[in-house]
Design a protein around this motif. Structure first.
Motif, PDB file in Angstrom:
ATOM      1  N   ILE A 142       0.847  -1.202   0.000  1.00 44.71           N
ATOM      2  CA  ILE A 142       0.000   0.000   0.000  1.00 44.71           C
ATOM      3  C   ILE A 142       0.879   1.247   0.000  1.00 44.71           C
ATOM      4  N   ALA A 143       1.923   1.230   0.839  1.00 43.02           N
ATOM      5  CA  ALA A 143       2.823   2.384   0.919  1.00 43.02           C
ATOM      6  C   ALA A 143       3.487   2.647  -0.431  1.00 43.02           C
ATOM      7  N   GLU A 144       3.934   1.603  -1.105  1.00 41.30           N
ATOM      8  CA  GLU A 144       4.582   1.751  -2.411  1.00 41.30           C
ATOM      9  C   GLU A 144       3.615   2.325  -3.443  1.00 41.30           C
ATOM     10  N   GLU A 145       2.397   1.787  -3.499  1.00 39.24           N
ATOM     11  CA  GLU A 145       1.402   2.284  -4.453  1.00 39.24           C
ATOM     12  C   GLU A 145       1.025   3.730  -4.130  1.00 39.24           C
ATOM     13  N   ALA A 146       0.922   4.055  -2.851  1.00 43.92           N
ATOM     14  CA  ALA A 146       0.607   5.423  -2.444  1.00 43.92           C
ATOM     15  C   ALA A 146       1.709   6.383  -2.916  1.00 43.92           C
ATOM     16  N   ARG A 147       2.972   5.971  -2.785  1.00 41.81           N
ATOM     17  CA  ARG A 147       4.085   6.801  -3.257  1.00 41.81           C
ATOM     18  C   ARG A 147       3.990   7.008  -4.772  1.00 41.81           C
TER      19      ARG A 147
END
Length: 118
Positions: free
Chosen positions: A26-31
């Motif tokens: 999720i963090a990667e996609e959010a970035r």
């Protein structure tokens, strides 16, 4: 001194247990999408709800398409039946009166088109 209030402080909260590795994904996609993890999760939930609400419409369109194809096939059968009747009448009553025959584009019906280009 009073504490500054933010709109997010008054919104509903829900704690979610994530499987191993999900938080990082999720963090990667959010970035990648230039948004917070919360915004990423909310966006993905909204997309899912939109897909679910569109599912019945998609099924209805498929049913309509199937019905149109079936009606087109029935029109071709009726047209062939009318031709056979005309041939029969030509034998039993040559030159007799004939009702006008509706015209349609049989090739368009076979392809599923309505014959309109617009």
């Amino acid at each position: 001194m009073s504490e500054k209030s933010y709109p997010s402080q008054s919104q509903d909260r829900f704690i979610v247990r994530l499987p191993d590795g999900m938080r990082e994904r999720i963090a990667e996609e959010a970035r990648k999408n230039n948004r917070s993890m919360n915004a990423e999760i909310v966006s993905r939930l909204e997309q899912t709800f939109n897909l679910v609400s569109a599912a019945p419409l998609s099924k209805g369109i498929k049913n309509l398409s199937s019905n149109i194809k079936m009606l087109a096939m029935e029109a071709i059968v009726i047209s062939n039946y009318a031709s056979s009747l005309e041939q029969y009448l030509d034998v039993v009553d040559p030159g007799g009166p004939r009702p006008p025959r509706p015209s349609f584009d049989e090739a368009a019906l076979e392809s599923g088109s309505d014959g309109d280009n617009g």
